[in-house]
Scaffold this active site. Structure first.
Site, PDB file in Angstrom:
ATOM      1  N   GLU A  54       0.876  -1.152  -0.119  1.00  0.00           N
ATOM      2  CA  GLU A  54      -0.040   0.237  -0.399  1.00  0.00           C
ATOM      3  C   GLU A  54       0.794   1.157   0.119  1.00  0.00           C
ATOM      4  O   GLU A  54       0.792   1.939  -0.486  1.00  0.00           O
ATOM      5  CB  GLU A  54      -0.742  -0.465   1.470  1.00  0.00           C
ATOM      6  CG  GLU A  54      -1.798   1.259   1.096  1.00  0.00           C
ATOM      7  CD  GLU A  54      -3.219   0.787   0.960  1.00  0.00           C
ATOM      8  OE1 GLU A  54      -3.757  -0.183   1.316  1.00  0.00           O
ATOM      9  OE2 GLU A  54      -3.777   2.634   0.858  1.00  0.00           O
ATOM     10  N   ASP A  55       1.543   1.457   1.165  1.00  0.00           N
ATOM     11  CA  ASP A  55       2.725   2.220   0.439  1.00  0.00           C
ATOM     12  C   ASP A  55       3.755   2.961   0.874  1.00  0.00           C
ATOM     13  O   ASP A  55       4.662   3.581   0.570  1.00  0.00           O
ATOM     14  CB  ASP A  55       2.908   2.495   2.482  1.00  0.00           C
ATOM     15  CG  ASP A  55       1.346   2.334   3.453  1.00  0.00           C
ATOM     16  OD1 ASP A  55       0.434   2.852   2.723  1.00  0.00           O
ATOM     17  OD2 ASP A  55       1.096   2.409   4.152  1.00  0.00           O
TER      18      ASP A  55
END
Ligand code: MN
Length: 741
Positions: free
Chosen positions: A92-93
C-alpha cells in the site's frame, strides 16, 4: 518540527529490541526455517518503511512490529501471519509490489497481503460510505480468515495509538470500531480483543463517562480486592483438599460493559453490582476437564447459594465461536450476587484468543491445525443458523444476498448486483469510462463487455476515445445506472441533429418577430406537446414543425404560461453550504449562516453536548449527540454526509430534553418536583408523565433548558427533593436506518 531532535542510534536499538520481543512471542509456533522467514519479512518492512514516521513522530516500523506482536501473542497466529503482519502496509505505502512479495515469500503470503491491501483502501476517511460493503466483503474474503485477523490486529494497534489524531478522525475511527470491528472480534471468539476495542472506542467517543467509570473503579479497588480475597479463600482450600490444581482470581468487567449496564438498566454506577467476575481456571488433564469443572462447581455451590436461573453450561455444548465455560451466579457473603466462571486452562486460552488457541492443543503440526481452524471459522461465518447463538443483532449477515463485490485495480470496492457485467462495472466507475469502454481485463485476462462478473473479481476497463454507446448494449447490462447512461448517450445522437434544428428555428422565429430565448422555447415545446426543448429542436430539424404551425402558436401565445419547476432532491447544496464556509463547521444558533438545521428528536441535543450534523434527504441538517445510539451507524455508513457542528455561545435559547426520575412515592412529590422546575429554576416544562406502582415512583419530564450546565444544575436540585432516588437524562430511541434521516 524544526526543533525535533531524533536520536537515530537509540531508535535503531529500540527497533531491534521490539523485534526480539516479537520473536519471543512467535517461538511457540515456530518450525525450522521460520525464524529466517520472519527475519526476511522484518528486513523488507524495515527497509521499505525506513523514511516514514507515524503521526506521533515514531518510526513507522513500530506499527507493523506491533501488529505482528498482537497477531502472535494475543491471537496466537503462526509464522505465515507474522510475516504478513510485518508486511501488511508495504504494498500500500511503498514501492514494493505484490510480485516482489510473492517472489520472496511465496503465493500464500502474497494472497493474504493482497487481501489486506484490497480492503485497506475501503476505509479511507472519505469512503466510509462503503462500511456496509466492507462488512459483507469480509465474509466473502473468509477464503483466508487470516486477512480478517491481521486486519483486527492492525485496527487494535491503531486504536491503541490514536492520541495524535485530530478529534474528528478519532470519532470516525472509533465509531467504525464499535460498529464493525468489535462485533467481528466477538464473532471470532476474541473476547479480550473485543473488550479492549470497545473500551478504546468509548474512551474517544465518551471521554467524560469513560474517565468517570475508570475513576470510580479505581477508588473502590481495595474494597473489591478484599472482597475477592475473602470470597475465593474457602474455595481454594477445598479445591486443594480434593487435589484440584487451579488459579482463582477476580476479573474486572470492562468499562464499556459496565456503562452498557448502567444505560440498559438506567442505574448509577453504585448500583452495578457485578463489577467483576470470579474465575476458576483449572489445570486439568485432557480426560478430566469436564468432570473437574463440575467438581469445582459443586464446591462453589456448597459454599455459596446459587441462583438456579443463572447456570450456563457451555462445556457440554460450546458456543459456535469455540467458547467453553461453566458460568454460575451465587450469593456472596455480603448479600450480593457474584458471577463465577469455571473452566480449564485450555478453555481459557480459547476464550481469550479465539479458535487460534484451539489447534495448539489438538494438533502437533501448527499449519494443519490452523487450516482446520480457518475451516471452522469459515463454517461459522457461513452458517445461517449462527445468529441463534449470542451474536449481535446488528451483525446479521446476508450470505445469500444478490450482491457481488468487485475490486478496482487500485483496490477500491464496488458493489454490484449479481449477473452484473464488465460494462456495468465500467458505468459504475464513471459514465465516461462506460461510454468509451471497448473491453475489460478480469483478473488480468481479457474478456468481452458482456462478461458476467464473479464475486471478488478485480476488473480493469479498457477504453478508447473512438468508442460510442451501442443500442445492443442495452440487451446485456443489468444496472439501472448503465441502462440510463446508455440511453442518454444514444440521446446525444439526437441532440446533434437537434443542433441543426436550432439554426432553422432561430431563423423562422426571427421572421415571425419572436425572440429566440429559453422562455419561448419552453412555451413552444408545451404548445406542440413535446417533453423537452430538445424534442422541439429535433422535430424542427426533421421538418415535423413548419412555419404554418408556428404562426398558429403565435396566435395562441397569450394563453400559455409554462415554467418548468426546478426540484432539488439531493443534499449536495446543503453540504456545499456548510463545507464552503471558513471553518467547515456548522455553528448551531448562528442565524447568519441561514443553514437549515434541526435538533434531532432521537437524542435531543442541548448546548454543551458533543454534537455533529447529519445531512438528511429533504429535511435539512439534523444535529445529533455523538453518543446518540444512532451516531455510530450514521458516521460509519454515511460519513460523507456528516458535518462538524459546534454550539455558538449564547444563552437565550431553550432546548428540549428529557429526564427520568425514580423515587419513592411520597405525598406531594410531584408538586415538589414541579415547584423546583418551574418556580426555583424558572424552566419551562413541556410534559410530565408519572407511573406509580406500589409506592415506587417513575416519572418522565420534558423540559426546556439552555445547556448542559443548566441541565446539570437542575438535575442536582431535583435529586435533593425528598423521596427522589435518581434523576437521569434519557437516551434516545434508535431510528430506522433504512431512511437514514
Ligand atoms: Mn496498518
Amino acid at each position: 518540527m524544526s526543533e525535533l531532535v531524533i536520536d537515530l542510534e537509540a531508535e535503531k536499538k529500540e527497533i531491534l529490541k521490539r523485534y526480539r520481543t516479537l520473536l519471543k512471542a512467535c517461538k511457540p509456533t515456530m518450525k525450522k526455517g521460520d525464524k529466517q522467514m520472519i527475519r526476511n519479512a522484518f528486513d523488507m518492512a524495515l527497509e521499505s518503511h525506513q523514511d516514514m514516521r507515524r503521526k506521533s513522530g515514531e518510526p513507522y516500523i513500530y506499527h507493523p512490529i506491533a501488529v505482528a506482536q498482537i497477531a502472535a501473542q494475543e491471537i496466537g497466529l503462526g509464522t505465515t501471519s507474522i510475516v504478513c503482519a510485518l508486511l501488511h502496509d508495504v504494498v500500500e505505502d511503498t514501492d514494493i509490489s505484490l510480485e516482489d512479495i510473492e517472489h520472496v515469500f511465496g503465493k500464500k503470503v502474497a494472497t493474504i497481503i493482497d487481501g489486506l491491501t484490497k480492503i485497506s483502501g475501503v476505509f479511507d476517511y472519505d469512503s466510509s460510505l462503503q462500511a456496509e460493503n466492507f462488512r459483507k466483503m469480509l465474509l466473502t474474503l473468509a477464503d483466508d480468515v487470516r486477512v480478517i485477523l491481521i486486519k483486527l490486529a492492525d485496527r487494535l494497534h491503531n486504536m491503541r495509538t490514536m492520541d495524535f489524531m485530530p478529534r474528528d478522525k478519532q470519532l470516525k475511527i472509533s465509531s467504525e470500531t464499535i460498529y464493525l470491528y468489535a462485533p467481528l472480534a466477538h464473532r471470532l471468539g476474541l473476547y479480550t480483543m473485543k473488550s479492549e476495542l470497545e473500551d478504546l472506542s468509548m474512551k474517544y467517543m465518551e471521554p467524560e463517562t469513560y474517565k468517570y467509570i475508570a475513576q470510580q473503579l479505581n477508588e473502590k479497588k481495595t474494597e473489591r480486592e478484599n472482597f475477592i480475597r475473602d470470597f475465593i479463600g474457602p474455595i481454594n482450600e477445598i479445591l486443594e483438599e480434593q487435589g484440584l490444581k487451579a488459579d482463582l482470581y477476580g476479573r474486572p468487567k470492562s468499562i464499556h460493559s459496565i456503562w452498557n449496564k448502567m444505560r440498559k438498566k438506567n442505574i448509577p454506577f453504585d448500583e452495578v453490582y457485578d463489577l467483576f467476575a470470579i474465575r476458576i481456571i483449572l489445570n486439568s488433564k485432557p480426560e478430566n476437564e469436564k468432570s473437574d469443572c463440575w467438581k469445582a462447581y459443586s464446591i462453589v455451590t456448597d459454599l455459596y447459594h446459587p441462583n438456579p436461573d443463572r447456570l450456563r453450561d457451555w462445556i457440554s455444548s460450546p458456543k459456535a465461536n469455540g467458547y467453553e465455560s461453566l458460568h454460575t451466579t451465587v450469593m456472596g457473603p455480603r448479600g450480593q450476587w457474584v458471577e463465577v466462571q469455571i473452566r480449564t486452562k485450555r478453555m481459557n486460552e480459547i476464550a481469550e484468543k479465539g479458535f487460534a488457541a484451539h489447534w495448539k492443543y489438538k494438533e502437533p503440526s501448527a499449519d494443519s491445525g490452523l487450516d482446520l481452524w480457518i475451516q471452522k471459522v469459515r463454517e461459522m461465518l457461513s452458517n445461517p443458523e449462527a445468529n441463534a447463538l449470542d451474536f449481535l443483532d446488528d451483525f446479521k449477515m446476508n450470505l445469500f444476498s444478490d450482491e457481488i463485490f468487485i475490486f478496482t485495480p487500485k483496490g477500491a470496492l464496488i458493489q454490484l448486483p449479481i449477473e452484473a457485467t464488465a460494462l456495468d462495472f465500467a458505468f459504475e466507475i464513471h459514465t465516461d469510462i462506460g461510454t468509451s469502454c471497448i473491453g475489460a481485463k478480469v483478473n488480468h485476462k481479457l474478456v468481452p463487455l458482456s462478461y458476467k462478473l464473479q464475486n471478488g473479481d478485480q476488473v480493469e476497463i479498457i477504453t478508447s476515445s473512438k468508442q460510442s454507446p451501442k443500442e445492443d448494449w442495452l440487451s446485456f447490462v443489468v444496472t439501472a445506472k448503465a441502462k440510463s447512461k446508455i440511453k442518454s448517450a444514444l440521446k446525444e445522437e439526437k441532440r446533434k441533429i437537434a443542433e441543426d434544428g436550432k439554426e432553422i428555428l432561430e431563423r423562422k422565429l426571427r421572421s415571425l418577430k419572436i425572440t429566440y430565448n429559453s422562455d419561448n422555447l419552453h412555451k413552444l415545446a408545451y404548445y406542440f406537446k413535446l417533453h423537452t426543448t430538445l424534442d422541439l429542436l429535433y422535430n424542427v430539424a426533421k421538418g415535423l414543425i413548419d412555419v404554418k404551425q408556428l404562426k398558429e402558436f403565435v396566435a395562441s401565445e397569450k394563453t400559455i404560461e409554462n415554467k418548468p419547476e426546478k426540484t432539488e432532491s439531493t443534499f449536495d447544496p446543503l453540504l456545499k453550504k456548510v463545507k464552503g464556509n471558513d471553518s467547515d463547521t456548522l455553528l448551531i444558533g448562528e442565524d447568519l449562516q441561514k443553514i437549515d438545521y434541526k435538533l434531532s428528536t432521537c437524542c435531543n441535543p442541548i448546548p454543551g453536548d458533543d454534537v455533529f450534523g447529519f445531512v438528511t434527504v429533504g429535511d435539512g441538517i439534523k444535529i445529533h449527540r455523538t453518543n446518540c445510539p444512532n451516531a455510530a451507524k450514521l458516521m460509519s455508513n454515511y460519513g460523507y454526509r456528516v458535518v462538524k457542528a459546534k454550539w455558538n455561545s449564547q444563552k437565550e435559547l431553550a432546548f428540549l430534553t428529557g429526564l427520568k426520575i425514580h423515587g419513592i412515592d411520597e405525598v406531594g412529590l410531584i408538586n415538589n418536583l414541579t415547584t423546583v422546575i418551574s418556580s426555583d429554576f424558572k424552566v419551562n416544562m413541556r410534559s410530565i408523565t408519572v407511573d406509580s406502582d406500589q409506592g415506587i415512583f417513575e416519572g418522565s419530564i420534558m423540559v426546556f433548558v439552555n445547556d448542559t450546565e443548566h441541565l446539570d444544575n437542575l438535575i442536582a436540585k431535583l435529586k435533593q427533593v425528598k423521596g427522589v432516588t435518581s434523576v437521569t437524562r434519557f437516551d434516545s430511541q434508535p431510528i430506522n436506518l433504512v431512511k437514514a434521516s
